[in-house]
Design an enzyme around this catalytic site. Structure first.
Site, PDB file in Angstrom:
ATOM      1  CG  HIS A   8      -2.089  -0.918   1.093  1.00 50.68           C
ATOM      2  ND1 HIS A   8      -3.382  -0.494   0.910  1.00 50.68           N
ATOM      3  CD2 HIS A   8      -2.150  -2.270   1.110  1.00 50.68           C
ATOM      4  CE1 HIS A   8      -4.198  -1.527   0.828  1.00 50.68           C
ATOM      5  NE2 HIS A   8      -3.467  -2.626   0.963  1.00 50.68           N
TER       6      HIS A   8
ATOM      7  CG  HIS B   6       1.265  -8.835   2.255  1.00 52.11           C
ATOM      8  ND1 HIS B   6       0.475  -7.788   1.851  1.00 52.11           N
ATOM      9  CD2 HIS B   6       0.944  -9.870   1.443  1.00 52.11           C
ATOM     10  CE1 HIS B   6      -0.272  -8.169   0.821  1.00 52.11           C
ATOM     11  NE2 HIS B   6      -0.017  -9.419   0.578  1.00 52.11           N
TER      12      HIS B   6
END
EC number: 3.1.-.-
Length: 418
Positions: A84, A197
């Site tokens: 992100h 993650h």
């Protein structure tokens, strides 16, 4: 004996509800405070500090003040890009914070036939930190395959490998569709592997490797994360003690709020009876000051799903003292109206599933689209969700969005969209 804190997936700016956004930030602040109280020598954030590579400026301002406070206490903060944080065509907020001297980005490739990596040496402890950032789609595996593992393995000292990827061998069964990297592509023999993650905590011991650790998300960026919180998943970070090797990592729970999980199965009920059943069910829970995750599922015998008024249910829970109410109706259906059932509450998995189903019905000759079409579509959707940055005019914003789309699709449209 030295100490460091290993955080990941803070996803600051993910929550839109004001109270959830405040809890999201409170979890971040609490984790930093707890780490300081445990006299850490440095901190690691293994990707996705923010939920977007161009986050809301108020979120950035608050995060910067906290990070600067840690830095002024003499504690360095080492980070990598998460999926992100990263943008191949634009400066990320991570780069801006590094330029301001607030954090240290430790991923520094060395060009060559094989992909070499420089080590960042922590001045106080001598720990050597390197690794790879998160990327979109299959790029992560490609970078791992190019690694000069021999050179990395030959380095002496206490080494930390920082990464933002799922590892194939350790994926939970229900996350089987998540893209991952095989453990055999990682350099062996490092004293610690700092992962991000995957949004669930885990510490794995494998022969030839030091502890392979995921702290999980610090609070939760999706409804599925918050539902897991309510069902008992603990959130926090890992505190790691080390000399020449890492001791067993200690998970430090961070709890900015209490959660309450309520599940109502209304199978076989008509819509009116189902509504009353839900009322009786929630009345039996103490929700004072809590984030309430209410899941309504089952097939109604008659009536419409819209007859079950979510607004009045939410008002009832709020009158009982609930701080935030989130209602999941994805598993609710009726015999009278045929609907597509959606079983996933995890947004990325849901998006991927929908794209995969649509692609299966198309006659696609492009092999890349056949193999990666769902991943490309999800990544394109994520890029298009980026908001206009402060001071960015309409034409600049449109140009940035087009460049992002070009990058995802592997196209070169000349930057004007024609």
């Amino acid at each position: 004996m030295y100490r460091f804190a290993h955080l990941s997936d803070c996803h600051l700016g993910a929550q839109k509800h004001p109270d959830l956004r405040e809890l999201e930030f409170e979890a971040f602040r609490m984790a930093l405070d707890d780490a300081l109280q445990n006299d850490v020598d440095f901190m690691i954030i293994a990707g996705d500090l923010f939920h977007s590579n161009i986050p809301n400026m108020e979120t950035v301002k608050r995060a910067t003040l906290e990070l600067r406070r840690i830095r002024e206490a003499g504690v360095p903060i080492y980070v990598n890009y998460g999926s992100h944080d990263y943008s191949p065509s634009h400066t990320s907020m991570i780069d801006i914070l590094e330029s301001a001297g607030v954090i240290d980005k430790v991923v520094r490739p060395i060009p060559g036939k094989k992909l070499g990596l420089e080590f960042t040496v922590d001045e106080k402890t001598g720990a050597k930190i390197t690794g790879l950032s998160g990327r979109s789609r299959t790029l992560e595996a490609e970078y791992f395959m190019k690694l000069d593992r021999e050179a990395l393995e030959a380095e002496d000292g206490f080494r930390i490998f920082l990464f933002h990827s799922a590892i194939t061998q350790f994926k939970p069964v229900d996350l089987a569709d998540m893209e991952s990297v095989d453990l055999n592509l990682f350099p062996r023999g490092f004293e610690y592997y700092a992962g991000g993650h995957v949004h669930r905590k885990g510490c794995y011991i494998e022969e030839g490797y030091g502890p392979i650790v995921y702290p999980g998300t610090l609070f939760g960026s999706y409804a599925g994360d918050l539902e897991e919180n309510a069902r008992g998943e603990t959130r926090g970070y890992y505190l790691v003690k080390f000399t020449d090797r890492a001791r067993e990592p200690e998970f430090r729970e961070i709890r900015p709020s209490e959660f309450e999980y309520i599940e109502c199965d209304v199978t076989g009920k008509n819509s009116q009876d189902a509504y009353h059943q839900i009322g009786r069910e929630i009345a039996g829970h103490d929700v004072t000051g809590k984030v309430v995750m209410l899941k309504i599922r089952g097939e109604l015998s008659s009536g419409r799903t819209s007859d079950i008024d979510s607004a009045s249910i939410r008002e009832k829970l709020e009158s009982m003292g609930a701080r935030v109410v989130q209602i999941n109706r994805y598993g609710l259906s009726t015999r009278e109206i045929q609907k597509v059932r959606v079983v996933e509450s995890d947004v990325p998995r849901l998006e991927r599933r929908i794209f995969r189903e649509k692609l299966a019905g198309l006659d696609i000759r492009n092999r890349k689209l056949v193999e990666e079409g769902d991943s490309i579509a999800v990544e394109l959707l994520r890029r298009l969700e980026n908001e206009k940055a402060p001071g960015e005019n309409k034409s600049e914003y449109e140009k940035r969005i087009i460049e992002d789309a070009e990058d995802v699709l592997g196209l070169d449209l000349g930057g004007d969209g024609t």
